[in-house]
Design a protein around this motif. Structure first.
Motif, mmCIF file in Angstrom:
data_model
loop_
_atom_site.group_PDB
_atom_site.id
_atom_site.type_symbol
_atom_site.label_atom_id
_atom_site.label_comp_id
_atom_site.label_asym_id
_atom_site.label_seq_id
_atom_site.Cartn_x
_atom_site.Cartn_y
_atom_site.Cartn_z
ATOM 1 N N PRO A 144 0.797 -1.240 0.000
ATOM 2 C CA PRO A 144 0.000 0.000 0.000
ATOM 3 C C PRO A 144 0.820 1.276 0.000
ATOM 4 N N HIS A 145 2.069 1.229 0.487
ATOM 5 C CA HIS A 145 2.845 2.475 0.539
ATOM 6 C C HIS A 145 4.150 2.395 -0.273
ATOM 7 N N LEU A 146 4.276 1.414 -1.141
ATOM 8 C CA LEU A 146 5.489 1.373 -1.958
ATOM 9 C C LEU A 146 5.157 1.025 -3.406
ATOM 10 N N LYS A 147 6.058 1.429 -4.297
ATOM 11 C CA LYS A 147 5.951 1.113 -5.717
ATOM 12 C C LYS A 147 6.981 0.036 -6.063
ATOM 13 N N ILE A 148 6.613 -0.812 -7.013
ATOM 14 C CA ILE A 148 7.535 -1.841 -7.505
ATOM 15 C C ILE A 148 7.833 -1.544 -8.968
ATOM 16 N N ILE A 149 9.111 -1.358 -9.272
ATOM 17 C CA ILE A 149 9.577 -1.128 -10.637
ATOM 18 C C ILE A 149 10.481 -2.288 -11.027
ATOM 19 N N VAL A 150 10.230 -2.883 -12.180
ATOM 20 C CA VAL A 150 11.030 -4.008 -12.660
ATOM 21 C C VAL A 150 11.700 -3.616 -13.971
ATOM 22 N N GLY A 151 12.976 -3.892 -14.068
ATOM 23 C CA GLY A 151 13.712 -3.647 -15.306
ATOM 24 C C GLY A 151 14.765 -4.708 -15.500
ATOM 25 N N GLY A 152 15.418 -4.665 -16.651
ATOM 26 C CA GLY A 152 16.431 -5.661 -16.967
ATOM 27 C C GLY A 152 16.147 -6.304 -18.300
ATOM 28 N N PRO A 153 17.088 -7.089 -18.827
ATOM 29 C CA PRO A 153 16.941 -7.646 -20.183
ATOM 30 C C PRO A 153 15.772 -8.595 -20.361
ATOM 31 N N GLY A 154 15.245 -9.141 -19.259
ATOM 32 C CA GLY A 154 14.131 -10.072 -19.385
ATOM 33 C C GLY A 154 12.800 -9.514 -18.923
ATOM 34 N N ALA A 155 12.732 -8.220 -18.645
ATOM 35 C CA ALA A 155 11.494 -7.632 -18.125
ATOM 36 C C ALA A 155 10.323 -7.815 -19.086
ATOM 37 N N TRP A 156 10.601 -7.847 -20.379
ATOM 38 C CA TRP A 156 9.543 -8.011 -21.381
ATOM 39 C C TRP A 156 8.767 -9.319 -21.201
ATOM 40 N N GLN A 157 9.414 -10.323 -20.620
ATOM 41 C CA GLN A 157 8.749 -11.618 -20.442
ATOM 42 C C GLN A 157 7.515 -11.497 -19.547
ATOM 43 N N ILE A 158 7.566 -10.598 -18.586
ATOM 44 C CA ILE A 158 6.461 -10.437 -17.642
ATOM 45 C C ILE A 158 5.216 -9.951 -18.375
ATOM 46 N N GLU A 159 5.396 -8.991 -19.285
ATOM 47 C CA GLU A 159 4.266 -8.539 -20.099
ATOM 48 C C GLU A 159 3.798 -9.642 -21.042
ATOM 49 N N LYS A 160 4.760 -10.359 -21.609
ATOM 50 C CA LYS A 160 4.430 -11.414 -22.565
ATOM 51 C C LYS A 160 3.508 -12.455 -21.931
ATOM 52 N N LYS A 161 3.732 -12.753 -20.670
ATOM 53 C CA LYS A 161 2.921 -13.729 -19.947
ATOM 54 C C LYS A 161 1.772 -13.091 -19.152
ATOM 55 N N ASP A 162 1.585 -11.777 -19.326
ATOM 56 C CA ASP A 162 0.476 -11.062 -18.690
ATOM 57 C C ASP A 162 0.493 -11.241 -17.165
ATOM 58 N N LEU A 163 1.668 -11.033 -16.561
ATOM 59 C CA LEU A 163 1.832 -11.243 -15.125
ATOM 60 C C LEU A 163 1.999 -9.943 -14.347
ATOM 61 N N GLN A 164 1.956 -8.810 -15.025
ATOM 62 C CA GLN A 164 2.251 -7.553 -14.336
ATOM 63 C C GLN A 164 1.276 -7.276 -13.201
ATOM 64 N N ASP A 165 -0.008 -7.441 -13.440
ATOM 65 C CA ASP A 165 -0.996 -7.169 -12.393
ATOM 66 C C ASP A 165 -0.961 -8.231 -11.305
ATOM 67 N N GLN A 166 -0.820 -9.478 -11.701
ATOM 68 C CA GLN A 166 -0.780 -10.552 -10.709
ATOM 69 C C GLN A 166 0.375 -10.352 -9.736
ATOM 70 N N TRP A 167 1.493 -9.858 -10.245
ATOM 71 C CA TRP A 167 2.670 -9.645 -9.398
ATOM 72 C C TRP A 167 2.717 -8.234 -8.812
ATOM 73 N N GLN A 168 1.671 -7.452 -9.044
ATOM 74 C CA GLN A 168 1.536 -6.112 -8.458
ATOM 75 C C GLN A 168 2.729 -5.209 -8.800
ATOM 76 N N ILE A 169 3.140 -5.281 -10.046
ATOM 77 C CA ILE A 169 4.242 -4.448 -10.529
ATOM 78 C C ILE A 169 3.665 -3.149 -11.078
ATOM 79 N N ASP A 170 4.155 -2.027 -10.562
ATOM 80 C CA ASP A 170 3.631 -0.732 -10.995
ATOM 81 C C ASP A 170 4.167 -0.312 -12.359
ATOM 82 N N CYS A 171 5.448 -0.593 -12.621
ATOM 83 C CA CYS A 171 6.068 -0.109 -13.855
ATOM 84 C C CYS A 171 7.119 -1.103 -14.330
ATOM 85 N N ILE A 172 7.110 -1.393 -15.625
ATOM 86 C CA ILE A 172 8.132 -2.234 -16.243
ATOM 87 C C ILE A 172 8.961 -1.356 -17.175
ATOM 88 N N VAL A 173 10.266 -1.396 -16.999
ATOM 89 C CA VAL A 173 11.191 -0.588 -17.798
ATOM 90 C C VAL A 173 11.864 -1.479 -18.827
#
Length: 557
Positions: A144-173
């Motif tokens: 509730p009081h923090l943001k999660i930002i994910v980046g790196g060469p494999g960050a695109w995989q999270i979007e590819k598998k539609d996991l961003q919301d399930q993992w509560q990731i605010d921003c993918i770089v």
């Protein structure tokens, strides 16, 4: 628990430097997590921790982010840790967690293959370790009081598998983040809304910071980008640039000061360091690089990542310049080496295909200044030269490139057969449409869809690898016995009959039982289709030196 304002974290498997072996770390992307305890890979979860609980080493990309943040924030506001130490640093005062993602889901060229031998829905160790990180209870507790930002060469995989919301990731770089990290992180700390997705681009050379602390394997960047234009690779579409030598040496000293004894040169192509026009190798600069790094007190070993084979054929003298240090400071030993201490050096070399047709269609810049039609000759001559100087490369081939035909696979088998007596490791991979590549809209190759010929290529690679690298005949005997057992208990159920005879060749079943079942005949002494030339001629039209102004742009051939 108050916690740190900013926490940077990487998974245990992506941080591991067990026995100083990049090879062992790579295995974690291919081995099934379900059976890890039976395979003796629990070392993948054990990394060194500093007295204050922070990580002693993490992936280099995370150290870059840390260095950028330290320009604006106090060290007291930032912690860099592993998964098990999250509870020590995430608390009521934490406002931002930055997560490094190299291979978070397991959908790269290698990880789409090897776990599948244990079943179609098997999760590799790397993916399981990342999931354990991103689903950590302390992140859920304080979300509730923090943001999660994910980046790196494999960050695109999270979007590819539609996991961003399930993992509560605010921003993918996506991409190289030097030019946006500070503004993005400050927005998160201020409580501002973050974009779900940020696309970043290659920064100016001066924007890449010196690191402040040790990276896994003592990684030191020497170049970024490539520019050769291979359509299955995003980095190949970005022009190359070289990190200045003073900055490289500063980063080496930082690594050594915190316990690193090995330095890993990270680059898309070693031979592009301080390159000249149109990929011309700068031999004096490379020699100075190796000598300077080896001269830093405390550097015992030097390791390499990637290189292209055509520069070796074009300028064999580059091996004269770098081999004494590159091989002499290597960690690796093999009885086939001619070095007095039996040392050899390895690096990843993308061969990708033996089909001139596919090569010309998807990766023709890889052979420059040679024509695509010369690719088999370039590969064989380059391998001969590398082996002569005790470089034993790890070579990759891609099965299932879009439009691959039976003849294309036969061409690759012919080239592989011509390499049978070389000193190398050949890793067969499957085509994956990676993000931000020219082939991203194409369909992935699937293991269970491989043809008889593709299976033959796959297991012939591993037969050659086992024959060259095996050390104990007794272990090999047990392994050979296990091959038919695997086929009848699981292999044919997963992949059907096309796997049978290629798998039997891998298991050293006598060739007389395989004759007529496979394309290559190991038993009749048939000479290879290709043989190395004394010299591979550079085409006349490519001998002239082009205008230097455009040499950093992706090559248009």
């Amino acid at each position: 628990m108050r916690g740190k304002k900013i926490v940077l974290v990487a998974s245990d498997s992506e941080s591991s430097e067990y026995l100083g072996s990049t090879w062992r770390q790579m295995l974690l992307a291919t081995l099934p997590d379900r059976y890890a305890r039976y395979m003796g890979t629990r070392w993948s979860l054990k990394n060194e921790i500093a007295p204050d609980g922070q990580a002693k080493y993490v992936p280099h990309g995370l150290r870059i982010i840390e260095a950028l943040l330290l320009r604006r924030f106090s060290p007291d506001d930032i912690a860099v840790c592993y998964t098990d130490q999250l509870e020590q640093f995430v608390g009521d005062d934490t406002r931002l967690v930055g997560v490094h993602a190299h291979n978070p889901v397991g959908i790269t060229f290698a990880t789409d293959i090897y776990p599948a031998f244990y079943g179609r829905q098997i999760e590799p160790i790397n993916a399981a370790a990342f999931r354990r990180l991103i689903e950590h209870p302390v992140l859920r507790q304080h979300k509730p009081h923090l943001k999660i930002i994910v980046g790196g060469p494999g960050a695109w995989q999270i979007e590819k598998k539609d996991l961003q919301d399930q993992w509560q990731i605010d921003c993918i770089v996506h991409g190289e983040a030097e030019d946006l990290v500070l503004s993005l992180f400050e927005a998160a700390l201020n409580g501002d809304p973050l974009p779900r997705r940020v696309e970043s681009y290659s920064p100016e050379l001066g924007h890449i910071p010196r690191i402040r602390h040790r990276s896994t394997f003592g990684v030191v960047e020497i170049t970024r980008g490539c520019g050769r234009g291979c359509q299955f690779c995003s980095v190949a579409l970005r022009g190359g640039k070289s990190i200045p030598l003073p900055q490289i040496l500063d980063n080496v000293r930082t690594q050594v000061a915190e316990g690193a004894r090995s330095i890993l040169f990270t680059t898309e192509d070693l031979f592009l360091y301080q390159q000249g026009p149109q990929f011309d190798t700068n031999i004096p600069a490379l020699k100075e690089l190796f000598e300077s790094v080896a001269g830093v007190p405390g550097v015992d070993h030097i390791m390499l990542t990637h290189g292209t084979i055509s520069p070796v054929v074009r300028n064999p003298e580059v091996l004269d310049a770098i081999a004494p240090i590159a091989v002499g400071r290597s960690l690796d030993l093999h009885p086939a080496s001619t070095h007095p201490e039996k040392r050899y050096q390895h690096m990843f070399v993308g061969l990708e295909t033996g089909s001139v047709r596919l090569f010309k269609q998807y990766m023709k810049g890889k052979s420059y200044p040679y024509r695509p039609e010369q690719w088999p000759d370039v590969v064989l001559k380059g391998m001969e030269l590398l082996n002569r100087y005790d470089f034993f490369p790890i070579c990759t081939f891609i099965l299932g490139l879009p439009g691959e035909t039976a003849q294309d696979t036969k061409d690759s088998l012919d080239l592989l057969y011509a390499l049978k007596d070389s000193k190398r490791c050949v890793i067969p991979t499957l085509f994956v449409p990676l993000e931000d590549t020219r082939l991203e809209s194409k369909a992935s190759a699937k293991l269970f869809q491989l043809t008889d010929l593709q299976w033959e290529f796959f297991f012939t690679c591993w037969r050659y690898n086992v024959d060259f690298w095996r050390k104990q005949a007794s272990v090999q005997w047990k392994f050979n016995l296990g091959v038919p057992i695997y086929y009848y208990l699981l292999g044919r159920k997963l992949f059907g009959k096309p796997i049978k005879y290629p798998l039997y060749r891998f298991g050293h079943i006598p060739e007389r039982f395989l004759r007529g079942k496979l394309y290559l005949d190991f038993g009749n002494g048939c000479p290879p289709r290709y043989r190395p030339l004394d010299r591979v001629p550079i085409p006349e039209e490519r001998r002239a030196t082009p205008d230097v102004a455009g040499f950093l742009k992706p090559l248009a051939l």
